[in-house]
Design an enzyme around this catalytic site. Structure first.
Site, short mmCIF file in Angstrom:
data_model
loop_
_atom_site.label_atom_id
_atom_site.label_comp_id
_atom_site.label_asym_id
_atom_site.label_seq_id
_atom_site.Cartn_x
_atom_site.Cartn_y
_atom_site.Cartn_z
N ASP A 172 1.73 -27.95 7.20
CA ASP A 172 0.45 -27.84 7.87
C ASP A 172 -0.67 -28.68 6.14
OD1 ASP A 172 -0.63 -27.15 9.94
OD2 ASP A 172 -1.50 -25.51 9.61
N GLU A 173 0.63 -28.20 4.62
CA GLU A 173 -0.75 -27.91 4.24
C GLU A 173 -0.03 -29.88 3.42
OE1 GLU A 173 -3.26 -26.46 2.44
OE2 GLU A 173 -2.08 -24.68 2.25
N GLU B 116 -6.99 -23.92 8.96
CA GLU B 116 -6.39 -23.34 7.22
C GLU B 116 -7.03 -21.73 7.53
OE1 GLU B 116 -5.67 -24.15 3.77
OE2 GLU B 116 -4.94 -26.16 4.28
N HIS C 60 -1.95 -32.30 5.44
CA HIS C 60 -3.87 -32.14 5.01
C HIS C 60 -3.85 -33.22 3.48
CE1 HIS C 60 -4.84 -28.28 7.59
NE2 HIS C 60 -4.54 -28.82 7.86
N GLU D 51 -6.02 -18.09 -0.33
CA GLU D 51 -5.69 -18.85 1.71
C GLU D 51 -6.90 -17.98 1.38
OE1 GLU D 51 -4.73 -21.33 3.28
OE2 GLU D 51 -2.59 -21.71 2.00
N GLU E 29 -4.01 -30.04 -2.15
CA GLU E 29 -3.18 -29.60 -1.22
C GLU E 29 -1.82 -30.19 -1.12
OE1 GLU E 29 -4.15 -28.38 1.90
OE2 GLU E 29 -6.03 -28.90 2.09
N TRP F 74 -0.11 -23.92 15.79
CA TRP F 74 0.79 -22.67 16.37
C TRP F 74 -0.07 -21.73 15.84
CZ3 TRP F 74 0.20 -20.00 11.31
CH2 TRP F 74 0.19 -20.46 10.47
N HIS G 234 -3.67 -19.94 7.87
CA HIS G 234 -2.90 -19.71 7.11
C HIS G 234 -2.65 -17.89 6.54
CE1 HIS G 234 -2.43 -24.18 5.99
NE2 HIS G 234 -1.89 -23.24 7.57
N THR H 74 -0.50 -27.21 -2.89
CA THR H 74 -0.11 -25.50 -2.18
C THR H 74 1.40 -26.54 -0.92
OG1 THR H 74 -1.79 -26.94 -0.26
CG2 THR H 74 -2.49 -24.52 -1.91
#
Length: 393
Positions: A258-259, A173, A262, A135, A226, A92, A176, A229
């Site tokens: 995403d976090e 990242e 990760h 971020e 991670e 995305w 974000h 977040t």
């Protein structure tokens, strides 16, 4: 994300001799943060100096022979880390969630976004802004990863798996902060000039995670961060939905996803370290927790509030975005994820570190309960991010 844990003191931690030559050199130093005055920051006749300075730090604490161990894990990193990255074409992008400037309906879409944002309270915006600023300090985090001995990107375009991971993680990242920044800009609810100044101050100040160029410490730190977040963005998604902004809830949810991915990568690294060097890794975990996990934006400053990070953390705690309970829960989760309680064959020092770490979540919770009982009466402070409107901290 942020959390104020200065009130949590672990006296017995100081009694544990965690400075093992297995992972760390005997060089030890206490880091202190010096706050420059606003007058010094604004005096253009003087050479630039960051508003937050960290003096006396430990560097290169990992014995040189351990560097070869990390280099030998290059193939493992390719098979276990790089597979967690998403192809750019399948990822995305911020524009997927925002009004399209080339669209004829752009202004109507912006108007609709602003209408949704009207239902969001100021304290939510302060926390969302703090998340976004954290971020946006991404250059600092890539720099931090590239200080770690044995895994850094030596050239800026190295083809080692460690270097590829660091660059691709940074690229993922980067979306974000871009997305949250643009959303907040279009909302019309926040003072973008003050936010932009805060970002510049923060990147200029850097961060002091106390990882000492040591990948044992560095990857324990990133595993914790991670997950923190992931929890924080998940909670901002939940609150946005409760206040009726479903698009913002979707945005925060995608970032949280995403976090989480990760987090999986960094916890895999530490899991591998426990497999090949359990004694050194448990010592590193205990050392990192003894020092406490400092949040990436702990040197935050907006040119006005010398206690901005503390105040932002307090609001995040009050509205349930990131709390002392979350801190303890994260540690408890990681201890379970890495099966720390089941480690065997440890040295005496390693067993003491194991006991300390496994007992720490409950201890943090007890100390936090006492701190809450002693807490002073709430006060109000202005936040420049929301045009100096005051919030309870």
């Amino acid at each position: 994300m942020a959390l104020k844990l200065n009130s949590l003191i672990f006296p017995s931690a100081c009694k544990l001799p965690y400075h093992s030559n297995t992972v760390r050199s005997p060089r030890v130093a206490m880091a202190s943060t010096i706050h420059s005055t606003s007058k010094e920051v604004n005096n253009l006749k003087k050479p630039y100096s960051p508003p937050r300075e960290v003096h006396v730090q430990v560097t290169h604490s990992m014995p040189p022979e351990k560097i070869e161990m990390f280099k030998s894990l290059n193939d493992w990193a390719e098979k276990n880390l790089l597979v967690l990255l998403k192809p750019v074409e399948n990822s995305w992008q911020p524009s997927d969630f925002l009004p399209l400037p080339e669209s004829e309906g752009f202004f109507d879409q912006v108007k609709e976004l602003r209408e949704r944002c009207k239902e969001l309270p100021d304290d939510y915006f302060v926390v969302l802004v703090g998340d976004m600023i954290t971020e946006e300090a991404l250059p600092t985090y890539q720099t931090m990863l590239n200080t770690l001995d044995g895994v850094r990107d030596e050239t800026g375009a190295s083809l080692t798996s460690w270097a590829i991971w660091t660059r691709a993680w940074t690229a993922e990242e980067n979306r974000h902060g871009d997305l949250l920044n643009r959303y907040l800009y279009l909302s019309g609810r926040v003072n973008m000039k003050q936010i932009e100044k805060t970002i510049q101050y923060l990147i200029g100040s850097g961060m002091d995670p106390k990882t000492e160029n040591n990948p044992y410490l560095g990857f324990i730190y990133t595993s914790f961060q991670e997950r923190a977040t992931f929890i924080s963005h998940g909670n901002t998604a939940r609150l946005a939905k409760e206040h009726g902004d479903l698009k913002l809830a979707q945005i925060c949810g995608f970032i949280a996803s995403d976090e989480k991915r990760h987090e999986t990568a960094y916890t895999r690294i530490v899991e591998k370290l426990f497999e090949i060097d359990p004694d050194g890794t448990v010592l590193a975990l205990a050392d990192m927790m003894k020092k406490k996990i400092s949040m990436p934006a702990h040197l935050m400053f907006d040119g006005q509030d010398d206690n901005l990070f503390e105040h932002y953390s307090s609001v995040a705690q009050r509205i349930g975005v990131y709390t002392a309970k979350d801190y303890a829960d994260i540690l408890e989760f990681l201890v379970g994820r890495w099966n720390v309680e089941k480690l065997t064959g440890l040295s005496g020092e390693g067993r003491r570190a194991q006991d300390f770490v496994c007992g720490l979540p409950a201890r943090i919770r007890r100390l936090e309960e006492r701190a809450q009982a002693r807490a002073k009466q709430a006060s109000t402070v202005p936040f420049s991010w929301i045009f100096d409107r005051k919030l309870i901290v």
